[in-house]
Scaffold this active site. Structure first.
Site, PDB file in Angstrom:
ATOM      1  CG  HIS A   1      -0.170  -6.623   4.978  1.00 16.75           C
ATOM      2  ND1 HIS A   1      -0.189  -6.251   6.297  1.00 16.75           N
ATOM      3  CD2 HIS A   1       0.154  -5.491   4.288  1.00 16.75           C
ATOM      4  CE1 HIS A   1       0.129  -4.961   6.410  1.00 16.75           C
ATOM      5  NE2 HIS A   1       0.340  -4.477   5.195  1.00 16.75           N
TER       6      HIS A   1
ATOM      7  CD  GLN B   1      -6.852  -0.649   7.358  1.00 13.51           C
ATOM      8  OE1 GLN B   1      -7.659  -1.520   7.681  1.00 13.51           O
ATOM      9  NE2 GLN B   1      -5.587  -0.685   7.731  1.00 13.51           N
TER      10      GLN B   1
ATOM     11  N   GLY C   1       0.814  -1.216   0.000  1.00 16.21           N
ATOM     12  CA  GLY C   1       0.000   0.000   0.000  1.00 16.21           C
ATOM     13  C   GLY C   1       0.849   1.268   0.000  1.00 16.21           C
ATOM     14  CB  THR C   2       3.951   2.185   1.841  1.00 19.86           C
ATOM     15  OG1 THR C   2       3.397   1.864   3.113  1.00 19.86           O
ATOM     16  CG2 THR C   2       4.852   3.400   1.965  1.00 19.86           C
TER      17      THR C   2
ATOM     18  CB  CYS D   1       3.175   3.368  11.578  1.00 17.99           C
ATOM     19  SG  CYS D   1       1.838   3.268  10.421  1.00 17.99           S
TER      20      CYS D   1
END
Ligand code: PLP
Length: 385
Positions: free
Chosen positions: A198, A176, A70-71, A328
């Site tokens: 994930h 999400q 995703g990042t 995070c």
């Protein structure tokens, strides 16, 4: 007794994904760019996975770009569009103030504009309109928030963008959302869509960015020209195959999962609100809590007179895995930018507790939290007095 309630951070792999990946971890291998039999076999597996992801995401197979998660997808959406649009005089990135840091930091570093949300955590469409203009290159508004679970009105966002900044590219972070929502339909107004395996039963370190045809976006990674020049680097074939199998499994039982998990989440939240004094739910107001604007797995609580860190420690000690804000942020215990944007006071935000359910969650997980949480809160409050 132990229970895992941090599925928004990461969720176990679905057996379907493990089964699909195993051959690629135990002998079936090849570089999908290779010209021989093994290369062709890997290419076929990649193509099949691309078809499945395209179906799950509501796009053409050629519009799926595989990424490392995703990042990377989020970074490419912001940086890649800014780079591609600069020549046209569109140089500004705009995002909601509650975006994940994978969007927020690229936007902030590019000197972009952030858009306010209301007390429920929903993006303020008037504020969005005010932030837009002909200089805007990219607008990023997530589909579902990783801390509060709040779903954003993307169709309305797209309408405002079309009206006020027709040259801007709309990106949505659906990382999400995918497990719970029909992303193929809800993200249709966005030209760019990020997902991450994930979070929905696939492996870590693999994701995708939907790049609808004609969208101006430069690659982040250049080199061998894979993914039609949009993302260089040998593809993670096993990971992509696992992601596609997980996505297929999600499509097969999403409706039943949402129903089952909504009931579990409501029991969890309702019981805590009833039995533990001084607890509120982020983004939820009223006597009969309305959680219809939240994804099914999200129970995000604000516990008065308690420090998240201390509460998480006691929960962990009792076998309960949970987090404060996003995974995070919880490591560093930074105050949550999402709660601040929703108008939650710093003091109350300091007692945030994110309990997130996922595809394997059961009533026993809820029972385990309910057996531990009230006592843990009481103990901390007593210590504090
Ligand atoms: N976007 C959102 C909304 C997330 O919740 C996350 C992960 O926590 C990410 C992006 C980053 O995804 P990844 O962990 O695959 O890099």
């Amino acid at each position: 007794m132990s229970a895992y309630l941090d599925h928004a951070a990461t969720t176990p792999m679905r057996p379907e994904a493990v089964e699909a990946m195993l051959p690629f971890l135990t002998g079936r291998f090849g570089n999908p760019s290779g010209g021989h039999a093994r290369g062709r076999d890997a290419r076929r597996a990649l193509d099949d996975a691309r078809d499945q992801m395209a179906e799950a995401l509501g796009c053409a197979p050629g519009e799926v770009v595989f990424t490392s998660g995703g990042t990377e997808a989020d970074n490419q959406a912001v940086h890649g569009v800014l780079a591609a649009q600069a020549g046209a005089g569109r140089t500004v990135a705009v995002a909601s103030a509650i975006e994940h840091h994978a969007v927020l930091l690229p936007v902030e570093r590019a000197g972009g504009r952030l858009v306010a949300v209301d007390r429920r955590g929903v993006v303020d469409l008037d504020a969005l309109a005010g932030a837009l203009g002909p200089d805007v290159a990219v607008v990023s508004v997530m589909l579902a928030n990783n801390e509060s679970g709040v779903v954003q009105p993307l169709a309305e966002v797209a309408e405002v963008v079309r009206e006020r900044a027709p040259g801007a590219v709309l990106h949505t972070d659906a990382v999400q959302a995918f497990l719970w929502l029909d992303v193929a339909t809800l993200a249709a107004p966005a030209a760019l869509v990020s997902v991450s395996a994930h979070k929905f039963g696939g492996p870590q370190g693999v994701g995708a960015l939907v790049v609808r045809d004609g969208t101006p976006v430069e690659p982040l990674l250049i080199g061998g020209g894979q993914e039609r020049e949009r993302r260089s680097g040998t593809q993670n074939v096993a990971g992509v195959v696992g992601m596609a199998a997980a996505a297929r499994a999600v499509l097969d039982d999403r409706k039943a999962l949402v129903e089952r998990v909504t009931a579990l989440r409501d029991r969890l939240a309702d019981t805590v609100l009833r039995d533990v004094p001084g607890v509120a739910e982020s983004g939820v107001t009223g006597v009969a809590p309305d959680r219809s604007h939240k994804v099914a797995g999200s129970c995000h609580l604000l516990v008065e007179e308690v420090e998240s860190e201390a509460l998480l420690f006691l929960l962990d000690d009792a076998g309960i895995c949970a987090s404060a804000a996003s995974s995070c942020a919880s490591g560093a215990m930074d105050p949550s930018h999402v709660l601040a944007a929703m108008g939650v006071s710093r003091g109350l935000a300091g007692g945030s507790l994110r309990l997130t359910l996922g595809w394997p969650s059961t009533g026993a997980d809820v029972d385990a939290v309910l057996a531990v949480l009230p006592g843990a809160v009481e103990r901390l409050r007593r210590l504090d007095r």
